[in-house]
Design an enzyme around this catalytic site. Structure first.
Site, PDB file in Angstrom:
ATOM      1  N   SER A   1       3.570  -2.551  10.168  1.00 50.33           N
ATOM      2  CA  SER A   1       5.025  -2.575  10.286  1.00 50.33           C
ATOM      3  C   SER A   1       5.647  -3.909   9.849  1.00 50.33           C
ATOM      4  O   SER A   1       6.586  -4.391  10.477  1.00 50.33           O
ATOM      5  CB  SER A   1       5.463  -2.191  11.709  1.00 50.33           C
ATOM      6  OG  SER A   1       5.020  -0.871  12.004  1.00 50.33           O
TER       7      SER A   1
ATOM      8  N   GLU B   1      -6.515   4.612   7.946  1.00 53.32           N
ATOM      9  CA  GLU B   1      -6.228   6.032   7.655  1.00 53.32           C
ATOM     10  C   GLU B   1      -7.438   6.697   7.003  1.00 53.32           C
ATOM     11  O   GLU B   1      -7.679   7.887   7.201  1.00 53.32           O
ATOM     12  CB  GLU B   1      -4.954   6.141   6.792  1.00 53.32           C
ATOM     13  CG  GLU B   1      -3.717   5.856   7.649  1.00 53.32           C
ATOM     14  CD  GLU B   1      -2.500   5.362   6.905  1.00 53.32           C
ATOM     15  OE1 GLU B   1      -2.470   5.414   5.662  1.00 53.32           O
ATOM     16  OE2 GLU B   1      -1.563   4.892   7.583  1.00 53.32           O
TER      17      GLU B   1
ATOM     18  N   ASN C   1       0.872  -1.188   0.000  1.00 50.67           N
ATOM     19  CA  ASN C   1       0.000   0.000   0.000  1.00 50.67           C
ATOM     20  C   ASN C   1       0.902   1.228   0.000  1.00 50.67           C
ATOM     21  O   ASN C   1       1.535   1.533   1.001  1.00 50.67           O
ATOM     22  CB  ASN C   1      -0.880  -0.042   1.258  1.00 50.67           C
ATOM     23  CG  ASN C   1      -1.670   1.236   1.439  1.00 50.67           C
ATOM     24  OD1 ASN C   1      -1.829   2.021   0.505  1.00 50.67           O
ATOM     25  ND2 ASN C   1      -2.171   1.448   2.647  1.00 50.67           N
TER      26      ASN C   1
ATOM     27  N   GLY D   1       2.656   1.888  10.693  1.00 55.17           N
ATOM     28  CA  GLY D   1       3.608   2.985  10.543  1.00 55.17           C
ATOM     29  C   GLY D   1       4.330   3.340  11.836  1.00 55.17           C
ATOM     30  O   GLY D   1       4.969   4.383  11.921  1.00 55.17           O
TER      31      GLY D   1
ATOM     32  N   HIS E   1      -9.422   1.206   5.060  1.00 53.07           N
ATOM     33  CA  HIS E   1      -8.109   1.356   5.715  1.00 53.07           C
ATOM     34  C   HIS E   1      -8.261   2.293   6.913  1.00 53.07           C
ATOM     35  O   HIS E   1      -9.023   3.259   6.864  1.00 53.07           O
ATOM     36  CB  HIS E   1      -7.081   1.910   4.716  1.00 53.07           C
ATOM     37  CG  HIS E   1      -5.683   1.824   5.223  1.00 53.07           C
ATOM     38  ND1 HIS E   1      -5.179   2.726   6.139  1.00 53.07           N
ATOM     39  CD2 HIS E   1      -4.687   0.940   4.974  1.00 53.07           C
ATOM     40  CE1 HIS E   1      -3.927   2.392   6.424  1.00 53.07           C
ATOM     41  NE2 HIS E   1      -3.598   1.315   5.728  1.00 53.07           N
TER      42      HIS E   1
ATOM     43  N   LYS F   1       0.084   4.315  -0.217  1.00 52.99           N
ATOM     44  CA  LYS F   1      -0.510   5.515   0.405  1.00 52.99           C
ATOM     45  C   LYS F   1      -0.305   6.725  -0.504  1.00 52.99           C
ATOM     46  O   LYS F   1      -0.396   6.589  -1.723  1.00 52.99           O
ATOM     47  CB  LYS F   1       0.078   5.740   1.792  1.00 52.99           C
ATOM     48  CG  LYS F   1       0.093   4.463   2.621  1.00 52.99           C
ATOM     49  CD  LYS F   1       0.385   4.690   4.069  1.00 52.99           C
ATOM     50  CE  LYS F   1       0.498   3.347   4.775  1.00 52.99           C
ATOM     51  NZ  LYS F   1       0.354   3.438   6.194  1.00 52.99           N
TER      52      LYS F   1
ATOM     53  N   GLU G   1      -5.391  -5.195  10.471  1.00 53.52           N
ATOM     54  CA  GLU G   1      -4.363  -4.175  10.679  1.00 53.52           C
ATOM     55  C   GLU G   1      -4.599  -3.475  12.017  1.00 53.52           C
ATOM     56  O   GLU G   1      -5.369  -2.508  12.082  1.00 53.52           O
ATOM     57  CB  GLU G   1      -4.413  -3.146   9.552  1.00 53.52           C
ATOM     58  CG  GLU G   1      -4.173  -3.743   8.180  1.00 53.52           C
ATOM     59  CD  GLU G   1      -3.528  -2.718   7.267  1.00 53.52           C
ATOM     60  OE1 GLU G   1      -2.466  -3.014   6.718  1.00 53.52           O
ATOM     61  OE2 GLU G   1      -4.068  -1.605   7.125  1.00 53.52           O
TER      62      GLU G   1
HETATM   63  C1  PEP Z   1      -0.644  -0.049   5.897  1.00 57.08           C
HETATM   64  O1  PEP Z   1      -0.597   1.064   5.439  1.00 57.08           O
HETATM   65  O2  PEP Z   1      -1.605  -0.754   5.586  1.00 57.08           O
HETATM   66  C2  PEP Z   1       0.429  -0.503   6.767  1.00 57.08           C
HETATM   67  C3  PEP Z   1       0.310  -1.661   7.338  1.00 57.08           C
HETATM   68  O3  PEP Z   1       1.509   0.348   6.949  1.00 57.08           O
HETATM   69  P1  PEP Z   1       2.942  -0.008   7.623  1.00 57.08           P
HETATM   70  O4  PEP Z   1       3.410  -1.305   6.989  1.00 57.08           O
HETATM   71  O5  PEP Z   1       3.826   1.134   7.282  1.00 57.08           O
HETATM   72  O6  PEP Z   1       2.713  -0.171   9.071  1.00 57.08           O
END
Ligand code: PEP
Length: 255
Positions: free
Chosen positions: A213, A97, A9, A173, A95, A11, A167
């Protein structure tokens, strides 16, 4: 046997030129990665460039969001047909975000999900608890609410076309990954919800990705868990080498 999915992803990163050059570099690194499906999710403006660069390869293109309406007065929004026209075959929905930045509700995720399915896109639906919810012991109730409302009024056939991404918001992040055991506990619970909602066959078949992460260093450990069927990767998907190393986790493990 569930085929794992490793999805990146991006973003709000990468222009069209950067997206095309990333995909061109990724192609040879994952050309023989038949153990999993490889997906990248560029921003809307780079979908076409990424899709063109991926043509004829095993890399699939996902969008990061969509509107549920077919068309209309929705300034700044994008429809499923527009995503398909730009070369996407999958779409990430719900998501954290989007939920946080845009106040997206489970009901809206459900509208988007139905519209994506009707349009023939493969939805990747994100669920997960915040740190406060986890610390309050609410992880299961949050997942249950997101699952019941987000997947409301779907048939088992609809459900069989969905990929779920667990998630935990506190791991996105932050560099703070859920341990494989913590992730597995939630994945197993989500599979139980799938069984109760859509039947044992569908529950056994649905792919549940972990996101939060994920890096080349921790993917193999996560993938040893029975109910973890791949990863949705944010930060570590922005560099070709680290994303390819995550896709190719299998070389370092026995799964
Ligand atoms: C994501 O954006 O779905 C995500 C898991 O980000 P990160 O791997 O940076 O934690």
């Amino acid at each position: 046997m569930r085929k794992p999915v490793i999805a990146g992803n991006w973003k709000m990163f990468k222009t069209s030129g950067e997206a095309a050059s990333f995909v061109e570099k990724l192609r040879p690194l994952v050309a023989h990665s038949d153990h999993c499906e490889v997906v990248v999710a560029p921003p809307f403006t780079a979908l076409r460039a990424a899709a063109d660069a991926a043509r004829g390869s095993n890399i699939r293109i996902a969008a990061q969001d969509m509107h549920w309406a077919k068309e209309g007065a929705h300034t700044g929004d994008i429809s499923a047909a527009m995503l398909e026209d730009a070369g996407a075959t999958l779409v990430i929905l719900g998501h954290s975000e989007r939920r946080h930045d845009h106040g997206e509700t489970d009901e809206e995720v459900n509208h988007k999900l139905k519209a994506a399915l009707a349009a023939g896109l493969g939805p990747v639906v994100c669920v997960g608890e915040t740190l406060a919810e986890r610390e309050a012991g609410e992880t299961r109730s949050v997942l249950e609410r997101q699952f019941r409302q987000g997947f409301a009024a779907l048939t088992a056939a609809d459900f069989s076309r969905i990929i779920i991404a667990y998630e935990p918001v506190w791991a996105i992040g932050t560099g703070r990954t859920a341990t494989p055991e913590m992730a597995e506990e939630s994945h197993r619970f989500i599979r139980e919800l799938a069984g109760a909602g859509f039947g044992r066959t569908e529950a056994a078949a649905v792919r549940i990705l972990y996101g939060g992460s994920v890096k080349p260093e921790n993917i193999a450990g996560l993938m040893t868990e029975e109910d973890i069927d791949g990863a949705l990767v944010g930060g570590a998907s922005l560099q070709v080498e680290s994303f390819a190393a995550i896709v190719n986790y299998k070389r370092a493990t026995t799964r």
